[in-house]
Design an enzyme around this catalytic site. Structure first.
Site, PDB file in Angstrom:
ATOM      1  N   CYS A  96       9.768 -12.435   9.344  1.00  0.00           N
ATOM      2  CA  CYS A  96       8.949 -13.611   9.065  1.00  0.00           C
ATOM      3  C   CYS A  96       9.589 -14.821   9.741  1.00  0.00           C
ATOM      4  O   CYS A  96      10.436 -15.510   9.148  1.00  0.00           O
ATOM      5  CB  CYS A  96       8.814 -13.826   7.557  1.00  0.00           C
ATOM      6  SG  CYS A  96       7.689 -15.167   7.114  1.00  0.00           S
ATOM      7  N   GLU A 416     -10.746 -17.804  -3.275  1.00  0.00           N
ATOM      8  CA  GLU A 416     -10.708 -16.444  -3.814  1.00  0.00           C
ATOM      9  C   GLU A 416      -9.788 -15.563  -2.974  1.00  0.00           C
ATOM     10  O   GLU A 416      -9.064 -14.715  -3.500  1.00  0.00           O
ATOM     11  CB  GLU A 416     -12.119 -15.858  -3.861  1.00  0.00           C
ATOM     12  CG  GLU A 416     -13.030 -16.473  -4.909  1.00  0.00           C
ATOM     13  CD  GLU A 416     -12.746 -15.941  -6.300  1.00  0.00           C
ATOM     14  OE1 GLU A 416     -11.872 -15.063  -6.442  1.00  0.00           O
ATOM     15  OE2 GLU A 416     -13.409 -16.403  -7.254  1.00  0.00           O
TER      16      GLU A 416
END
Length: 446
Positions: A96, A416
């Site tokens: 990352c 969402e």
């Protein structure tokens, strides 16, 4: 009878009014708390990409930032430079680049030795010894055993104290799970460090935009607010990448000499020192990794004796993990528990059954089972493509090894989609903590 009914209706109506007022008061307090968090971040002039994504859920964001700030900046057994280096080690396991670059910058800001950023071979042995636990927790947490804890706590000059190890474990689990969110939300779609913007400031934008729902708006360039006290910062924005030690030193000398604050208006020239430090920030995350081929594997079947299923009925967060971590690392248990509760309490159009199915499915892939749960619901509620997405984000988010398939729910609102990724992150965080804290418990009672 009529008179009696009227007498009964009056106090009942008064009680309802009191309840309504109380509910309104509670909601107002929550809104004020969320607004306070928003203003605190917006005052910096920019916001990191992770907070930008989470801003559609301000109540959860507040809980997340409070925990992260406590782990990285508040009082604790580990020195600040150790904390950021452990974060680098954890983020590197998943390549990352975003988090590796961010914590590399903060590592230098708190006085870390630049030589440590050359790789694990340059750090003290006690940090090198942590690499094995880091590797196991990141990819196969069910392998975490009492022997890992014993090896780190053995007597000697380079040993860890129990309190230090608990904070390190919390940091590792926090950053591992945060990598899942970073890749799942598209914050770092490529496993390379963030490029530097033309004016030296990485992308970022005011949190007020995100709070208004403009989460898809491309972020403009901003100038970091460098007069913010260091210990009041949580995981600061990507603007931290350009806050080099030499720049801060020169800026402070300039303020003292002229008696003015020029940090918001002056144009800083790139020096040779800055160029060298920029190369450090752009370092390949693989230099902080050993055994790069070690990764996630399917959890062994139940009938295989070598691997035993972790049963929550025997060791749970509520009954065991919370009290242990809170006792060894003061108050962190309350902060983590608030995160778990906040993410499950977020409103969703898909209902609590789906959220529970996602949570339990992730734990199942990591070897954790609930005896009181019907796992047939997982197949009923989670479509095949959704299960594949969840597995990718939770178990191997590293985009260099497995292409991340998109979230299959096209009609979902951005909030969402973020909610799904938050559930994945928190479920993975709790799973790693359960394995590590159980191993610590086994060591303590042996």
């Amino acid at each position: 009878m009529i008179i009696c009914t009227k007498k009964m209706d009056y106090p009942l109506g008064t009680q309802c009014q009191r309840v309504q007022k109380q509910v309104m008061k509670v909601n107002a307090e929550k809104e004020r708390a969320s607004l306070w968090c928003m203003k605190a971040l917006a005052s910096r002039g920019c916001v990191d990409a992770v907070s930008q994504q989470m801003a559609s859920h301000p109540q959860y964001l507040e809980s997340f930032l409070r925990t992260q700030h406590y782990i990285l900046h508040m009082d604790g057994p580990l020195p600040l430079q150790y904390r950021h280096y452990i974060a680098i080690m954890a983020a590197a396991r998943h390549h990352c680049g975003y988090l590796v670059s961010l914590h590399s910058a903060q590592f230098l800001r708190v006085g870390g030795d630049p030589l440590w950023l050359q790789g694990l071979e340059a750090v003290p042995p006690r940090l090198q010894h942590l690499d094995q636990l880091n590797k196991v927790l990141a990819h196969q947490p069910w392998l975490t055993a009492r022997s890992h804890i014993q090896a780190l706590l053995k007597t000697g000059e380079q040993c860890w104290s129990l309190a230090e190890l608990v904070q390190a474990v919390v940091l590792l689990a926090h950053c591992h799970s945060l990598c899942s969110f970073v890749f799942g939300s598209g914050t770092d779609p490529d496993p390379v460090p963030l490029p530097r913007a033309p004016n030296g400031t990485p992308p970022g934008y005011c949190l007020c935009d995100a709070a208004n729902g403009n989460v898809s708006v491309p972020p403009p360039l901003t100038t970091p607010s460098e007069h913010t006290p260091r210990r009041r910062r949580s995981l600061d924005s990507s603007c931290e990448i350009v806050c080099l030690k030499e720049r801060i030193k020169k800026s402070q000398e300039e303020k003292e000499r002229r008696g003015e604050r020029l940090l918001h208006t002056q144009t800083l020239q790139h020096t040779d020192v800055e160029d060298k430090e920029e190369m450090i920030y752009s370092a390949d995350p693989s230099r902080f990794i050993t055994d790069p081929d070690f990764g996630y594997q399917e959890f062994a079947r139940r009938e295989e004796e070598h691997f035993q299923v972790f049963r929550v009925q025997d060791y749970s967060w509520e009954d065991h993990g919370f009290s242990l971590v809170n006792r060894l690392y003061s108050d962190i248990g309350h902060l983590l528990d608030d995160r778990f509760r906040s993410v499950t309490a977020l409103p969703s159009s898909h209902g609590p059954d789906l959220k529970r199915a996602i949570w339990n499915y992730i734990h199942c892939m990591l070897g954790i089972r609930y005896d009181d749960y019907d796992y047939g619901e997982v197949n009923q509620l989670l479509e095949k493509d959704l299960k594949l997405y969840i597995k990718s984000v939770a178990c191997y988010p590293d985009a260099t090894k497995t292409p991340l398939c998109p979230l299959p729910w096209a009609p979902l609102k951005p909030s969402e989609r973020i909610h799904v990724n938050l559930l994945i992150m928190e479920a993975r965080l709790q799973a790693e903590l359960l394995y590590a804290l159980r191993a610590i418990t086994q060591y303590m009672i042996a």
